[in-house]
Motif scaffolding. Structure first.
Motif, PDB file in Angstrom:
ATOM      1  N   THR A 206      22.655  -3.068   6.623  1.00 40.41           N
ATOM      2  CA  THR A 206      21.956  -3.097   5.338  1.00 40.41           C
ATOM      3  C   THR A 206      20.866  -4.159   5.328  1.00 40.41           C
ATOM      4  OG1 THR A 206      23.985  -2.349   4.228  1.00 40.41           O
ATOM      5  CG2 THR A 206      22.269  -3.336   2.852  1.00 40.41           C
ATOM      6  N   ALA A 207      21.162  -5.321   5.931  1.00 42.36           N
ATOM      7  CA  ALA A 207      20.160  -6.395   5.982  1.00 42.36           C
ATOM      8  C   ALA A 207      18.934  -5.951   6.785  1.00 42.36           C
ATOM      9  CB  ALA A 207      20.768  -7.647   6.600  1.00 42.36           C
ATOM     10  N   ARG A 208      19.188  -5.249   7.911  1.00 44.51           N
ATOM     11  CA  ARG A 208      18.056  -4.743   8.702  1.00 44.51           C
ATOM     12  C   ARG A 208      17.241  -3.741   7.902  1.00 44.51           C
ATOM     13  NH1 ARG A 208      21.951  -4.748  12.916  1.00 44.51           N
ATOM     14  NH2 ARG A 208      22.319  -2.516  12.590  1.00 44.51           N
ATOM     15  N   ARG A 209      17.922  -2.902   7.150  1.00 46.45           N
ATOM     16  CA  ARG A 209      17.193  -1.910   6.366  1.00 46.45           C
ATOM     17  C   ARG A 209      16.410  -2.571   5.228  1.00 46.45           C
ATOM     18  NH1 ARG A 209      20.166   3.941   5.740  1.00 46.45           N
ATOM     19  NH2 ARG A 209      19.881   4.570   7.922  1.00 46.45           N
ATOM     20  N   LEU A 210      17.005  -3.597   4.610  1.00 49.00           N
ATOM     21  CA  LEU A 210      16.279  -4.301   3.553  1.00 49.00           C
ATOM     22  C   LEU A 210      15.049  -4.998   4.110  1.00 49.00           C
ATOM     23  CD1 LEU A 210      19.204  -5.840   1.457  1.00 49.00           C
ATOM     24  CD2 LEU A 210      17.673  -3.983   0.795  1.00 49.00           C
ATOM     25  N   ALA A 211      15.208  -5.611   5.298  1.00 44.14           N
ATOM     26  CA  ALA A 211      14.044  -6.256   5.927  1.00 44.14           C
ATOM     27  C   ALA A 211      12.973  -5.216   6.250  1.00 44.14           C
ATOM     28  CB  ALA A 211      14.483  -6.989   7.186  1.00 44.14           C
ATOM     29  N   SER A 212      13.407  -4.059   6.737  1.00 42.16           N
ATOM     30  CA  SER A 212      12.455  -2.992   7.033  1.00 42.16           C
ATOM     31  C   SER A 212      11.782  -2.499   5.761  1.00 42.16           C
ATOM     32  CB  SER A 212      13.177  -1.828   7.731  1.00 42.16           C
ATOM     33  OG  SER A 212      13.801  -2.261   8.918  1.00 42.16           O
ATOM     34  N   LEU A 213      12.564  -2.400   4.679  1.00 38.00           N
ATOM     35  CA  LEU A 213      11.993  -1.955   3.413  1.00 38.00           C
ATOM     36  C   LEU A 213      10.946  -2.949   2.913  1.00 38.00           C
ATOM     37  CD1 LEU A 213      12.096   0.208   1.226  1.00 38.00           C
ATOM     38  CD2 LEU A 213      13.895  -1.107   0.092  1.00 38.00           C
ATOM     39  N   GLN A 214      11.201  -4.247   3.119  1.00 40.42           N
ATOM     40  CA  GLN A 214      10.215  -5.250   2.724  1.00 40.42           C
ATOM     41  C   GLN A 214       8.941  -5.118   3.555  1.00 40.42           C
ATOM     42  OE1 GLN A 214      12.375  -8.921   3.205  1.00 40.42           O
ATOM     43  NE2 GLN A 214      13.271  -8.828   1.160  1.00 40.42           N
ATOM     44  N   GLU A 215       9.100  -4.880   4.868  1.00 43.90           N
ATOM     45  CA  GLU A 215       7.923  -4.701   5.721  1.00 43.90           C
ATOM     46  C   GLU A 215       7.138  -3.459   5.301  1.00 43.90           C
ATOM     47  OE1 GLU A 215       9.269  -4.571   9.719  1.00 43.90           O
ATOM     48  OE2 GLU A 215       9.990  -6.648   9.748  1.00 43.90           O
ATOM     49  N   ILE A 216       7.868  -2.394   4.999  1.00 44.46           N
ATOM     50  CA  ILE A 216       7.195  -1.164   4.578  1.00 44.46           C
ATOM     51  C   ILE A 216       6.467  -1.384   3.259  1.00 44.46           C
ATOM     52  CG2 ILE A 216       7.626   1.189   3.759  1.00 44.46           C
ATOM     53  CD1 ILE A 216       9.844   1.379   5.847  1.00 44.46           C
ATOM     54  N   THR A 217       7.127  -2.101   2.330  1.00 43.45           N
ATOM     55  CA  THR A 217       6.486  -2.394   1.047  1.00 43.45           C
ATOM     56  C   THR A 217       5.212  -3.197   1.249  1.00 43.45           C
ATOM     57  OG1 THR A 217       8.651  -2.375  -0.039  1.00 43.45           O
ATOM     58  CG2 THR A 217       6.838  -3.432  -1.211  1.00 43.45           C
ATOM     59  N   ALA A 218       5.260  -4.168   2.182  1.00 41.36           N
ATOM     60  CA  ALA A 218       4.060  -4.955   2.476  1.00 41.36           C
ATOM     61  C   ALA A 218       2.955  -4.071   3.043  1.00 41.36           C
ATOM     62  CB  ALA A 218       4.400  -6.077   3.452  1.00 41.36           C
ATOM     63  N   SER A 219       3.329  -3.147   3.931  1.00 47.31           N
ATOM     64  CA  SER A 219       2.325  -2.228   4.490  1.00 47.31           C
ATOM     65  C   SER A 219       1.747  -1.332   3.403  1.00 47.31           C
ATOM     66  CB  SER A 219       2.958  -1.377   5.596  1.00 47.31           C
ATOM     67  OG  SER A 219       3.420  -2.184   6.659  1.00 47.31           O
ATOM     68  N   LEU A 220       2.606  -0.888   2.483  1.00 44.64           N
ATOM     69  CA  LEU A 220       2.125  -0.040   1.399  1.00 44.64           C
ATOM     70  C   LEU A 220       1.148  -0.786   0.501  1.00 44.64           C
ATOM     71  CD1 LEU A 220       5.408   1.807   0.396  1.00 44.64           C
ATOM     72  CD2 LEU A 220       3.379   2.843   1.370  1.00 44.64           C
ATOM     73  N   SER A 221       1.401  -2.076   0.289  1.00 42.06           N
ATOM     74  CA  SER A 221       0.503  -2.852  -0.569  1.00 42.06           C
ATOM     75  C   SER A 221      -0.887  -2.984   0.038  1.00 42.06           C
ATOM     76  CB  SER A 221       1.101  -4.235  -0.823  1.00 42.06           C
ATOM     77  OG  SER A 221       1.154  -4.980   0.383  1.00 42.06           O
ATOM     78  N   ARG A 222      -0.974  -2.854   1.376  1.00 46.57           N
ATOM     79  CA  ARG A 222      -2.277  -2.960   2.044  1.00 46.57           C
ATOM     80  C   ARG A 222      -2.956  -1.613   2.234  1.00 46.57           C
ATOM     81  NH1 ARG A 222       0.959  -6.516   5.182  1.00 46.57           N
ATOM     82  NH2 ARG A 222       1.191  -4.904   6.763  1.00 46.57           N
ATOM     83  N   ALA A 223      -2.197  -0.524   2.074  1.00 44.76           N
ATOM     84  CA  ALA A 223      -2.766   0.806   2.296  1.00 44.76           C
ATOM     85  C   ALA A 223      -3.748   1.154   1.186  1.00 44.76           C
ATOM     86  CB  ALA A 223      -1.651   1.845   2.367  1.00 44.76           C
ATOM     87  N   ILE A 224      -4.887   1.697   1.564  1.00 44.78           N
ATOM     88  CA  ILE A 224      -5.912   2.055   0.579  1.00 44.78           C
ATOM     89  C   ILE A 224      -6.247   3.539   0.622  1.00 44.78           C
ATOM     90  CG2 ILE A 224      -6.923  -0.252   0.582  1.00 44.78           C
ATOM     91  CD1 ILE A 224      -9.083   0.801   2.469  1.00 44.78           C
ATOM     92  N   ALA A 362       0.415   6.734  -6.107  1.00 45.94           N
ATOM     93  CA  ALA A 362      -0.156   6.628  -7.447  1.00 45.94           C
ATOM     94  C   ALA A 362      -1.188   5.500  -7.506  1.00 45.94           C
ATOM     95  CB  ALA A 362       0.960   6.384  -8.462  1.00 45.94           C
ATOM     96  N   ARG A 363      -0.892   4.398  -6.809  1.00 42.53           N
ATOM     97  CA  ARG A 363      -1.852   3.283  -6.803  1.00 42.53           C
ATOM     98  C   ARG A 363      -3.158   3.691  -6.124  1.00 42.53           C
ATOM     99  NH1 ARG A 363      -3.010  -0.144  -3.033  1.00 42.53           N
ATOM    100  NH2 ARG A 363      -1.158   0.381  -1.810  1.00 42.53           N
ATOM    101  N   VAL A 364      -3.054   4.406  -5.006  1.00 46.40           N
ATOM    102  CA  VAL A 364      -4.267   4.866  -4.324  1.00 46.40           C
ATOM    103  C   VAL A 364      -5.052   5.813  -5.219  1.00 46.40           C
ATOM    104  CG1 VAL A 364      -5.103   6.255  -2.394  1.00 46.40           C
ATOM    105  CG2 VAL A 364      -3.362   4.523  -2.001  1.00 46.40           C
ATOM    106  N   ARG A 365      -4.307   6.701  -5.903  1.00 50.01           N
ATOM    107  CA  ARG A 365      -4.984   7.643  -6.793  1.00 50.01           C
ATOM    108  C   ARG A 365      -5.681   6.909  -7.934  1.00 50.01           C
ATOM    109  NH1 ARG A 365      -1.679  12.766  -8.875  1.00 50.01           N
ATOM    110  NH2 ARG A 365      -1.887  13.192  -6.632  1.00 50.01           N
ATOM    111  N   LEU A 366      -4.993   5.915  -8.523  1.00 52.09           N
ATOM    112  CA  LEU A 366      -5.608   5.133  -9.597  1.00 52.09           C
ATOM    113  C   LEU A 366      -6.794   4.329  -9.076  1.00 52.09           C
ATOM    114  CD1 LEU A 366      -2.451   3.837 -11.512  1.00 52.09           C
ATOM    115  CD2 LEU A 366      -4.070   5.585 -12.258  1.00 52.09           C
ATOM    116  N   SER A 367      -6.676   3.826  -7.842  1.00 52.56           N
ATOM    117  CA  SER A 367      -7.789   3.070  -7.257  1.00 52.56           C
ATOM    118  C   SER A 367      -9.012   3.951  -7.096  1.00 52.56           C
ATOM    119  CB  SER A 367      -7.372   2.482  -5.912  1.00 52.56           C
ATOM    120  OG  SER A 367      -6.316   1.563  -6.064  1.00 52.56           O
TER     121      SER A 367
END
Length: 582
Positions: A206-224, A362-367
């Protein structure tokens, strides 16, 4: 009865003694009186010796009986079961403890084989034990399961030794200890240890998956873009969940089809998938809930019409709708090479991924919508600037130029004044046009020195109305980072725009002081002023503060009614040197 038995026994002994005397050839007639006296004396002594011996034998017999009773008590009531077995493994003796342990009468145990009461799962263990006991002189041990009558099975330990060893007659003594509680404790310890290991493994997973989810969330925040979301984030999630491939399909604007902006891992979907098709993708979107297909058999069973479509070599599938504000926007899809169980943890993790992807989409669409709106607003602003500034200046200059020939003949002095005004209007129009070009070509604003930009802004303001403008640069032109250069320009632009629209000023001055450790820009006017504590008056003061904060600059705005306004912007480079460097 006992006395008669003793009398008969004594009579028999006397008869045997008389017979032995006759056979010895001794004749009492030949004895002398002295011999007879000696013989009588010896007989008395012997008689006394026999009585003493009989007393000792009686005491010994009593002690032996007591020892025998004690042994019987120890044997019968021993804390462990005791058995005596013959060479055929049959029970010859069993103490009360063993009888109680099995719950079977002693008579029913004798001559029975001990293996009759042993669970089949430990029969081999018992037979190996017995063979080792027969072939080796030392004691042997083993653990087996006994089957008592009308009682739960017992786990016992057997300790065996040989009592009598002969070719045809061997006797074994077996001690039976009940270790059921210890065995259950050991099993409980093993169970708890296994449970702890399972929990630890689950926690680490679970800890590995949470860490992966955080990395994915960070990547999503940079995706345009949609493509970046698919390529960066789906690619990251595939090895975590063990999928072969994954992709995101977006819902068309009319809500009738799905299309894939990007695919990772080799999966292929049609370019456009109709929601009316009987596919798990379409069903997940229609029902707005995940569709889990753990095996290819389940796929064929529930979607026979779609089973003809290519599914590569995959055996399991997961399709999760992307929902934003209760509105579906697409599907997140994974394919697996092996059948899957899709545990609750797996489902929650993939649903969390789907939620993150939906928000990113949705963020990309709003952007994109915000960029389109910003572009439209900027076009409208430029159109207003051209209409209110350049067009009016050129129109006024044209009208005055057309009247100049006629006015020159009548009043040359007046005509010269009008001609000067035409020149001023043309310069203002040129300055305003340059400002529009700077907006359309932002790179040019970066290439022009800050002093040149401030001079162009001053000319543009003077072109709108009669106002005196002064520009002073102290310390030479600064060399600034691009973001600092642009924010100084934008804040100056907003300040001069406020002077033009709100201040009613007749003059303003701009002072740019470039020092090695600090750059200061001061804009002061002699207008009507305002209450500087109120930044909600629609004058863009809050935006100016935000722009200053972006480059870690300090903005001070000082104003009061009738006393004009002063805007002071200070910026210090991260490392001060001989000049302000970028």
């Amino acid at each position: 009865m006992t006395e008669q038995h003793d009398d008969s026994k004594n009579a028999a002994l006397r008869k045997r003694a008389e017979q032995n005397l006759q056979e010895s050839g001794i004749n009492a007639v030949d004895f002398s009186l002295d011999d007879a006296k000696k013989l009588i004396h010896e007989l008395h002594v012997h008689h006394i010796e026999l009585e003493l011996q009989n007393e000792e034998l009686l005491v010994t017999q009593l002690e032996l009986e007591a020892s025998r009773r004690r042994y019987s008590d120890l044997y019968e009531f021993s804390p462990v079961g005791l058995l005596t077995l013959d060479h055929d493994e049959r029970i010859q003796e069993a103490n009360l403890t063993f009888v109680t342990m099995l719950g079977i009468d002693r008579e029913k145990l004798i001559k029975r084989n001990l293996s009759d009461f042993i669970d089949h799962s430990t029969q081999d263990t018992y037979h190996f034990f017995y063979q080792a006991l027969h072939s080796a002189p030392q004691s042997q041990q083993c653990e087996i399961i006994l089957l008592p009558l009308n009682k739960p099975p017992l786990v016992v330990k057997l300790d065996g030794t040989v009592l009598v060893h002969a070719d045809t007659h061997t006797i074994y003594r077996i001690a039976v200890s009940d270790i059921t509680e210890r065995h259950e404790s050991e099993l409980e310890i093993k169970r708890l240890y296994s449970a702890e290991q399972a929990v630890r493994t689950l926690a680490e997973h679970t800890a590995r998956r949470l860490a992966s989810l955080q990395e994915i969330t960070a990547s999503l925040s940079r995706a345009i873009s949609y493509e970046q979301i698919v390529e960066a984030c789906v690619q990251q999630s595939i090895p975590i969940i063990g999928a072969r491939s994954g992709d995101i399909l977006l819902l068309s604007n009319d809500g009738s089809t799905l299309h894939a902006p990007g695919v990772y891992g080799g999966s292929e979907h049609p370019v456009a998938l109709s929601l009316s098709d009987a596919t798990p993708l379409a069903e997940a979107l229609r029902l707005r809930k995940p569709i889990w297909i753990p095996s290819l058999e389940e796929y064929v069973l529930h979607y026979p019409q779609a089973s003809a479509m290519t599914v590569d070599d995959c055996q399991a599938f997961a399709h999760l709708p992307l929902i934003v504000s209760d509105d579906p926007i697409g599907i997140l899809s994974y394919s697996f090479l092996q059948p899957q169980t899709f545990t609750e943890e797996d489902q929650l993790f993939m649903q969390a991924l789907a939620q993150q992807y939906a928000q990113a989409m949705a963020r990309v669409r709003l952007s994109e919508q915000a960029r389109d709106l910003a572009t439209l607003q900027e076009r409208q602003r430029l159109a207003r600037d051209l209409h209110d500034g350049v067009k009016q200046s050129l129109f006024a200059a044209t009208s005055m130029s057309e009247a100049l020939p006629r006015l020159w003949d009548r009043d040359s002095g007046r005509a010269k004044i009008i001609l000067a005004q035409v020149v001023t209007l043309n310069r203002s129009a040129l300055a305003q046009m340059q400002g529009v070009l700077f907006e359309l070509l932002p790179d040019s604003s970066v290439q022009i020195p800050l002093g040149g930009l401030l001079r162009q802004l001053s000319e543009a303001v003077r072109g709108h109305r009669e106002i005196t403008a002064e520009l002073e640069i102290e310390g030479g032109e600064p060399t600034l980072p691009v973001d600092v250069h642009m924010e100084f320009y934008r804040i100056a632009q907003e300040s001069l725009n406020n002077i033009l629209k709100h201040s009613q000023a007749t003059q303003f001055n701009i002072h740019l002081n470039n020092q090695p450790d600090q750059l200061t820009m001061t804009i002061h006017d002699n207008g009507c002023g305002f209450d500087s504590t109120d930044i909600s008056a629609g004058m863009g003061l809050g935006i100016m503060q935000e722009r200053a904060a972006i480059v870690h600059a300090t903005l001070h705005i000082t104003s009061s009614s009738g006393m004009g306004t002063e805007v002071k912007l200070l910026w210090k480079p991260a490392t001060a040197s001989t000049g302000v460097k970028g």
